[in-house]
Design a protein around this motif. Structure first.
Motif, short mmCIF file in Angstrom:
data_model
loop_
_atom_site.label_atom_id
_atom_site.label_comp_id
_atom_site.label_asym_id
_atom_site.label_seq_id
_atom_site.Cartn_x
_atom_site.Cartn_y
_atom_site.Cartn_z
N THR A 120 58.79 -6.42 -1.36
CA THR A 120 58.25 -7.52 -2.02
C THR A 120 57.20 -7.99 -1.56
O THR A 120 57.20 -8.65 -0.49
CB THR A 120 59.53 -8.52 -2.43
OG1 THR A 120 60.59 -7.84 -2.88
CG2 THR A 120 59.07 -9.71 -3.10
N VAL A 121 56.10 -8.26 -2.21
CA VAL A 121 54.77 -8.62 -2.10
C VAL A 121 54.46 -9.77 -2.97
O VAL A 121 54.29 -9.57 -4.10
CB VAL A 121 53.80 -7.59 -1.92
CG1 VAL A 121 52.51 -8.21 -1.67
CG2 VAL A 121 53.98 -6.54 -1.18
N THR A 122 54.49 -10.86 -2.55
CA THR A 122 53.99 -12.02 -3.14
C THR A 122 52.49 -12.33 -3.02
O THR A 122 52.19 -12.75 -2.17
CB THR A 122 54.94 -13.63 -3.02
OG1 THR A 122 56.28 -13.20 -3.07
CG2 THR A 122 54.41 -14.33 -3.81
N VAL A 123 51.93 -12.13 -4.49
CA VAL A 123 50.46 -12.45 -4.48
C VAL A 123 50.22 -13.64 -4.83
O VAL A 123 50.42 -14.29 -5.93
CB VAL A 123 49.76 -11.35 -5.47
CG1 VAL A 123 48.40 -11.63 -5.26
CG2 VAL A 123 50.28 -10.00 -5.05
N PRO A 124 49.52 -14.62 -3.97
CA PRO A 124 49.26 -16.09 -4.32
C PRO A 124 48.07 -16.18 -5.40
O PRO A 124 47.36 -15.14 -5.65
CB PRO A 124 48.53 -16.73 -2.98
CG PRO A 124 48.20 -15.42 -2.28
CD PRO A 124 48.93 -14.06 -2.46
N VAL A 125 48.13 -17.23 -6.01
CA VAL A 125 47.16 -17.58 -7.08
C VAL A 125 45.65 -17.05 -6.27
O VAL A 125 45.16 -17.85 -5.37
CB VAL A 125 47.05 -18.99 -7.53
CG1 VAL A 125 45.96 -19.18 -8.51
CG2 VAL A 125 48.58 -19.14 -8.23
N GLY A 126 45.01 -16.56 -7.28
CA GLY A 126 43.45 -15.92 -6.61
C GLY A 126 43.77 -14.72 -5.66
O GLY A 126 42.59 -14.54 -5.11
N GLY A 127 44.84 -14.39 -4.99
CA GLY A 127 45.08 -13.72 -3.90
C GLY A 127 44.77 -12.17 -4.44
O GLY A 127 44.64 -11.91 -5.63
N ARG A 128 44.83 -11.29 -3.51
CA ARG A 128 44.97 -10.01 -3.80
C ARG A 128 45.78 -9.02 -3.02
O ARG A 128 46.09 -9.39 -2.00
CB ARG A 128 43.13 -9.49 -3.19
CG ARG A 128 42.16 -10.10 -4.12
CD ARG A 128 40.93 -9.58 -3.66
NE ARG A 128 40.77 -9.42 -2.24
CZ ARG A 128 39.64 -8.87 -1.76
NH1 ARG A 128 38.81 -8.60 -2.56
NH2 ARG A 128 39.28 -9.00 -0.29
N ALA A 129 46.32 -8.27 -3.64
CA ALA A 129 47.09 -6.88 -3.08
C ALA A 129 46.37 -5.62 -2.85
O ALA A 129 45.56 -5.47 -3.91
CB ALA A 129 48.68 -6.75 -3.80
N LEU A 130 46.68 -4.76 -1.91
CA LEU A 130 45.94 -3.70 -1.68
C LEU A 130 46.86 -2.36 -1.55
O LEU A 130 47.83 -2.59 -1.06
CB LEU A 130 45.10 -3.93 -0.37
CG LEU A 130 44.43 -2.66 0.08
CD1 LEU A 130 43.37 -2.23 -0.81
CD2 LEU A 130 43.99 -2.76 1.74
N ALA A 131 46.14 -1.53 -2.15
CA ALA A 131 46.87 -0.07 -2.01
C ALA A 131 45.81 1.14 -1.93
O ALA A 131 44.63 0.57 -2.34
CB ALA A 131 47.73 0.20 -3.18
N THR A 132 45.90 2.05 -1.19
CA THR A 132 45.07 2.97 -1.00
C THR A 132 45.09 4.34 -1.59
O THR A 132 46.30 4.77 -1.60
CB THR A 132 44.49 3.01 0.42
OG1 THR A 132 45.49 3.55 1.20
CG2 THR A 132 44.02 1.74 1.01
N LEU A 133 44.24 4.98 -1.99
CA LEU A 133 44.34 6.45 -2.30
C LEU A 133 43.56 7.24 -1.47
O LEU A 133 42.63 7.03 -0.96
CB LEU A 133 43.74 6.52 -3.83
CG LEU A 133 44.38 5.83 -4.97
CD1 LEU A 133 43.60 6.08 -6.10
CD2 LEU A 133 45.93 5.93 -5.17
N ASN A 134 44.14 8.56 -1.02
CA ASN A 134 43.51 9.44 -0.01
C ASN A 134 43.49 10.78 -0.62
O ASN A 134 44.72 11.16 -1.07
CB ASN A 134 44.28 9.11 1.22
CG ASN A 134 44.20 7.86 1.61
OD1 ASN A 134 43.17 7.40 2.49
ND2 ASN A 134 44.99 7.05 1.55
N TRP A 135 42.64 11.44 -0.19
CA TRP A 135 42.61 13.00 -0.78
C TRP A 135 41.85 13.79 0.02
O TRP A 135 40.63 13.27 0.62
CB TRP A 135 42.47 13.32 -2.39
CG TRP A 135 41.17 12.70 -2.77
CD1 TRP A 135 39.81 13.75 -2.99
CD2 TRP A 135 40.62 11.69 -3.06
NE1 TRP A 135 38.88 12.93 -3.52
CE2 TRP A 135 39.15 11.56 -3.37
CE3 TRP A 135 40.95 10.22 -3.23
CZ2 TRP A 135 38.50 10.59 -3.79
CZ3 TRP A 135 40.52 9.25 -3.38
CH2 TRP A 135 39.00 9.32 -3.80
N ASP A 136 41.72 15.09 -0.02
CA ASP A 136 40.84 16.09 0.66
C ASP A 136 39.55 16.08 -0.11
O ASP A 136 39.38 16.29 -1.43
CB ASP A 136 41.29 17.49 0.67
CG ASP A 136 42.64 17.52 1.87
OD1 ASP A 136 42.76 16.68 2.76
OD2 ASP A 136 43.50 18.31 1.69
#
Length: 353
Positions: free
Chosen positions: A291-307
């Motif tokens: 559970t990730v609570t993103v504040p107002v104006g905040g950001r959550a990050l995920a990454t994609l990786n490939w060859d």
């Protein structure tokens, strides 16, 4: 002299990329970071690896010269060529440490690592190794004064060499991994979705809603509460990485719990077959769904990786992304070297910063 020059050779070879990256920082927020170099490594690896590899060359050069001291005296061009060849050969072990240590972390193809190794050895041998060889011409050859190394000395040199190689190899791996993580974090949130190609008649684009059942809670980060910003792709050794950031533009905090949903389309708008794998990659340790609570104006990050792969007409030109499976997808224009049959790894959402 050879050891000092080796450190200068290895560092200067990567200096242009460092300068280009530094000059580009802050000028164009959408530009991707340059390739990972030693200048991106953290402390202490940024010091340990150049010094350690210089010690590897020093010990290897010392061992070779002790063995060559038993040869009959040489003079003139023959002596210079022997010294030059010996100094160039002593640069091979630290070059292997330098190139293949990074390639192993970046999971580069063997041919790519071998190409980097060849260029580094050639750069060292042609442009640097002749300097200590020329300096060595000023000292007379006295074979009787320098006996062959005895068993104790030989064992000591080999033990010291093995120790320095082990420490330097670990430092290369740690430094490269941290540098790749920094590049991922620096991959900019380029812009909100722009113009995407219009699908050609008859093309089947990815579904507008990510497949999957969901019963969204009012606290979830639904697409209407923010946007997914797609960063510019960054390059690593043999790999690509792309940052996705969900920006909470609503008036209340919202919650993400899991992985973003992604799909890809070519320039004709038709969906391309890319296998999406959830988990850790060579640049990121997947935090796992939480559970990730993103504040107002905040950001959550995920990454994609490939060859990394050769670009083709069937490569991805549109990224369809949703904050979770079952949510409406948002289309963003991209230029990726992902094509049919490719694989991409995605990490779970986590707070950005």
């Amino acid at each position: 002299m050879a050891a000092f020059l080796w450190a200068g050779c290895a560092l200067s070879r990567e200096y242009p990329a460092f300068v280009t990256d530094a000059l580009g920082a802050g000028q164009d927020a959408a530009s991707p970071p340059g390739p990972v170099t030693v200048w991106d490594w953290p402390v202490p690896e940024v010091y340990v690896v150049p010094v350690g590899s210089a010690l590897v060359l020093l010990l290897g050069h010392l061992l070779l010269m002790r063995l060559l001291s038993s040869l009959p005296p040489l003079s003139g061009g023959a002596r210079f060529l022997v010294l030059w060849t010996t100094t160039a050969a002593a640069g091979v072990p630290p070059a292997v440490l330098w190139e293949f240590g990074r390639a192993r972390v970046g999971e580069a193809f063997p041919a790519e690592a071998a190409g980097g190794l060849f260029l580094l050895v050639a750069f060292w041998g042609l442009f640097w190794a002749w300097v200590p060889a020329l300096a060595g011409m000023r000292w007379p050859h006295q074979s009787s004064a320098v006996p062959l190394p005895g068993p104790a000395l030989l064992a000591g040199l080999c033990a010291a060499l093995a120790l320095v190689v082990a420490v330097s190899t670990v430092s290369v791996a740690l430094g490269t991994e941290e540098a790749l993580n920094r590049h991922t974090a620096r991959a900019p949130a380029a812009k909100a979705p722009g113009t995407v190609p219009v699908p050609r008649p008859g093309a089947t684009p990815p579904p507008e809603v990510a497949p999957g059942e969901h019963d969204p809670d009012p606290a979830w980060c639904a697409p209407g509460r923010g946007d997914i910003l797609v960063g510019a792709p960054a390059s690593a050794t043999g790999h690509r990485l792309l940052a996705l950031r969900f920006v909470n533009g609503s008036e209340d905090p919202c919650v993400l719990d899991g992985y973003p949903d992604v799909a890809f389309a070519g320039k004709d708008g038709a969906e391309i077959d890319v296998e999406v794998i959830r988990g850790s990659s060579f640049t990121d340790e997947d935090p796992g769904p939480a559970t990730v609570t993103v504040p107002v104006g905040g950001r959550a990050l995920a990454t994609l990786n490939w060859d990394a792969a050769a670009r083709s007409d069937g490569a991805a030109r549109v990224l369809h992304a949703a904050p979770y499976a079952g949510a409406p997808r948002q289309a963003s224009p991209v230029e990726l070297d992902l094509a049919d049959g490719g694989e991409v790894t995605v990490t779970a959402w986590r707070l950005d910063g």
